[in-house]
Design an enzyme around this catalytic site. Structure first.
Site, PDB file in Angstrom:
ATOM      1  CG  ASP A  82       3.456   7.663   4.232  1.00 49.36           C
ATOM      2  OD1 ASP A  82       4.177   8.674   4.340  1.00 49.36           O
ATOM      3  OD2 ASP A  82       3.763   6.657   3.555  1.00 49.36           O
ATOM      4  CG  HIS A  83       3.085  10.254   0.834  1.00 52.88           C
ATOM      5  ND1 HIS A  83       3.889  11.239   0.317  1.00 52.88           N
ATOM      6  CD2 HIS A  83       3.911   9.223   1.124  1.00 52.88           C
ATOM      7  CE1 HIS A  83       5.146  10.816   0.281  1.00 52.88           C
ATOM      8  NE2 HIS A  83       5.195   9.602   0.783  1.00 52.88           N
ATOM      9  CG  HIS A 180       8.306   7.366  -2.548  1.00 54.76           C
ATOM     10  ND1 HIS A 180       8.040   8.687  -2.809  1.00 54.76           N
ATOM     11  CD2 HIS A 180       8.153   7.217  -1.208  1.00 54.76           C
ATOM     12  CE1 HIS A 180       7.725   9.312  -1.681  1.00 54.76           C
ATOM     13  NE2 HIS A 180       7.775   8.437  -0.694  1.00 54.76           N
ATOM     14  CG  ASN A 254       8.688   8.049   5.853  1.00 57.32           C
ATOM     15  OD1 ASN A 254       8.906   8.325   7.022  1.00 57.32           O
ATOM     16  ND2 ASN A 254       7.757   8.647   5.142  1.00 57.32           N
TER      17      ASN A 254
HETATM   18  P1  13P Z   1      10.271   3.384   0.228  1.00 61.07           P
HETATM   19  O1  13P Z   1       9.413   3.129  -0.961  1.00 61.07           O
HETATM   20  O2  13P Z   1      11.685   3.702  -0.186  1.00 61.07           O
HETATM   21  O3  13P Z   1      10.214   2.314   1.233  1.00 61.07           O
HETATM   22  O4  13P Z   1       9.716   4.714   0.926  1.00 61.07           O
HETATM   23  C1  13P Z   1       8.608   4.657   1.783  1.00 61.07           C
HETATM   24  C2  13P Z   1       8.043   6.009   2.066  1.00 61.07           C
HETATM   25  O5  13P Z   1       8.642   7.036   1.859  1.00 61.07           O
HETATM   26  C3  13P Z   1       6.699   6.047   2.643  1.00 61.07           C
HETATM   27  O6  13P Z   1       6.225   7.354   2.758  1.00 61.07           O
HETATM   28  O1  G3H Z   2       5.337   6.263  -0.042  1.00 59.82           O
HETATM   29  C1  G3H Z   2       4.362   5.523  -0.070  1.00 59.82           C
HETATM   30  C2  G3H Z   2       4.296   4.271   0.710  1.00 59.82           C
HETATM   31  O2  G3H Z   2       5.237   3.339   0.267  1.00 59.82           O
HETATM   32  C3  G3H Z   2       2.899   3.746   0.722  1.00 59.82           C
HETATM   33  O3  G3H Z   2       2.571   3.159  -0.490  1.00 59.82           O
HETATM   34  O4  G3H Z   2       0.432   4.208  -1.226  1.00 59.82           O
HETATM   35  O5  G3H Z   2       1.105   1.922  -2.020  1.00 59.82           O
HETATM   36  O6  G3H Z   2       0.364   2.280   0.343  1.00 59.82           O
HETATM   37  P1  G3H Z   2       1.013   2.883  -0.873  1.00 59.82           P
HETATM   38 ZN    ZN Z   3       6.956   8.642   1.219  1.00 66.49          ZN
END
Ligand code: 13P
Ligand code: G3H
Ligand code: ZN
Length: 311
Positions: A82-83, A180, A254
């Protein structure tokens, strides 16, 4: 069972007009809760890992936990970064065995985003791994930002089509109103369905992704705060709005924050109501169940993915 890519999963989701949930994982209880929900609901799912999660749990632990989850449930899993903020992080996850990565170069100018994404796509595809990218800006949008300014952050449909064409990416995260975290925008939440429709019309059958899709239900914020928490959660995009998007060409949604709220609220409740408890299993078990219940609820009532595993 095995680690699989999301290609077939997204194809089926788009045909069946539902979305697959991508849930963030950080430890054993979260993984177990999510997997138990998927098993109960007979739902496809994606487990996703952020750079922060890799740092917290360590890559080797996460890989083994996911492997154990597949053995325990007999379910196939998409393991997704993710990201991913650089080519190097994506390459490192591919090396670890991830079946899907996100390169998030959405902060960069359009041409640079294309260049970064293309580089990851070439590397990943050569190794049988799929890639998600992002175009547009998700932000905590405040009251005093006017609609025109908001729209400027949203994904431009023509640019999205050009981006997909030029990068060869497998799915694209777009900005149409979600954000987010628990501190979502104030004011009326809104999803720009018109924009979504333009995007899916320009790219029929192409998987669109929504980030920031926790709704931050009031009762869950209150459940945390009732037991001494101080979480100033504002309203997220309501679940009905996300359920509508799931039927309109969004293939991946997500969710992280809502799981955090559910888990924390349930653990806080045990620790406050039963101050004599000091066995971590007593409260972590509650946290795990809260995750399972939240994920099952999302699959059934938001994503529409319950029962689709065998469909
Ligand atoms: P939320 O913070 O809305 O749960 O989004 C999660 C997300 O986009 C993780 O990549
Ligand atoms: O979009 C991000 C996710 O909620 C993950 O968050 O980087 O704190 O693990 P994190
Ligand atoms: Zn995200």
């Amino acid at each position: 069972m095995a680690l699989i890519t999301s290609t077939e999963m997204f194809k089926k989701a788009l045909e069946g007009k539902y979305a697959v949930g991508a849930f963030n994982v950080n430890n054993m209880e979260i993984i177990q809760g999510i997997m138990d929900a998927a098993l109960q609901e007979r739902s496809p799912l994606i487990l996703q890992v952020s750079a922060g999660a890799r740092k917290y749990a360590k890559p080797a632990y996460l890989m083994k936990l996911v492997e154990a989850a597949m053995i325990d449930t007999g379910l196939d899993v998409v393991l997704h970064l993710d990201h991913g903020e650089s080519f190097e992080v994506c390459a490192s996850c591919i090396e670890d065995g991830f079946s899907s990565v996100m390169i998030d170069a959405s902060k960069l100018p359009f041409e640079e985003n294309i260049r970064e994404t293309k580089r990851v796509v070439e590397y990943a595809h050569a190794r049988g791994v799929v890639v998600e990218a992002e175009l547009g800006t998700l932000a905590g949008i405040e009251d005093d930002v006017n609609v025109a300014a908001k729209d400027a952050l949203f994904t431009d449909p023509d640019q999205a089509a050009e981006f997909v064409e030029r990068t060869g990416v497998d799915s694209l995260a777009i900005a149409i109103g979600t954000s987010h975290g628990a501190y979502k925008f104030k004011g009326e939440p809104r999803l720009d369905y018109e924009r979504l429709e333009k995007i899916t019309t320009l790219m029929p059958g192409f998987p669109i992704v929504l980030h920031g899709a926790s709704s931050v239900p009031k009762q869950f914020v209150e459940a945390c705060n009732q037991y001494g928490g101080n979480i100033p959660g504002a309203q997220g995009v309501p679940e009905e709005m996300l359920a509508k998007a799931a039927k309109m060409g969004v293939a991946k949604i997500n969710i992280d924050t809502d799981l955090r709220l559910a888990m924390t609220g349930s653990i806080r409740k045990v620790l406050v109501e039963q101050p004599e408890v000091f066995d971590p299993r007593t409260y972590l078990k509650e946290g795990r169940t809260a995750i399972k219940d939240m994920v099952a609820h999302k699959m059934r009532n938001v994503l529409g993915s319950s029962g689709k595993l065998d469909a």
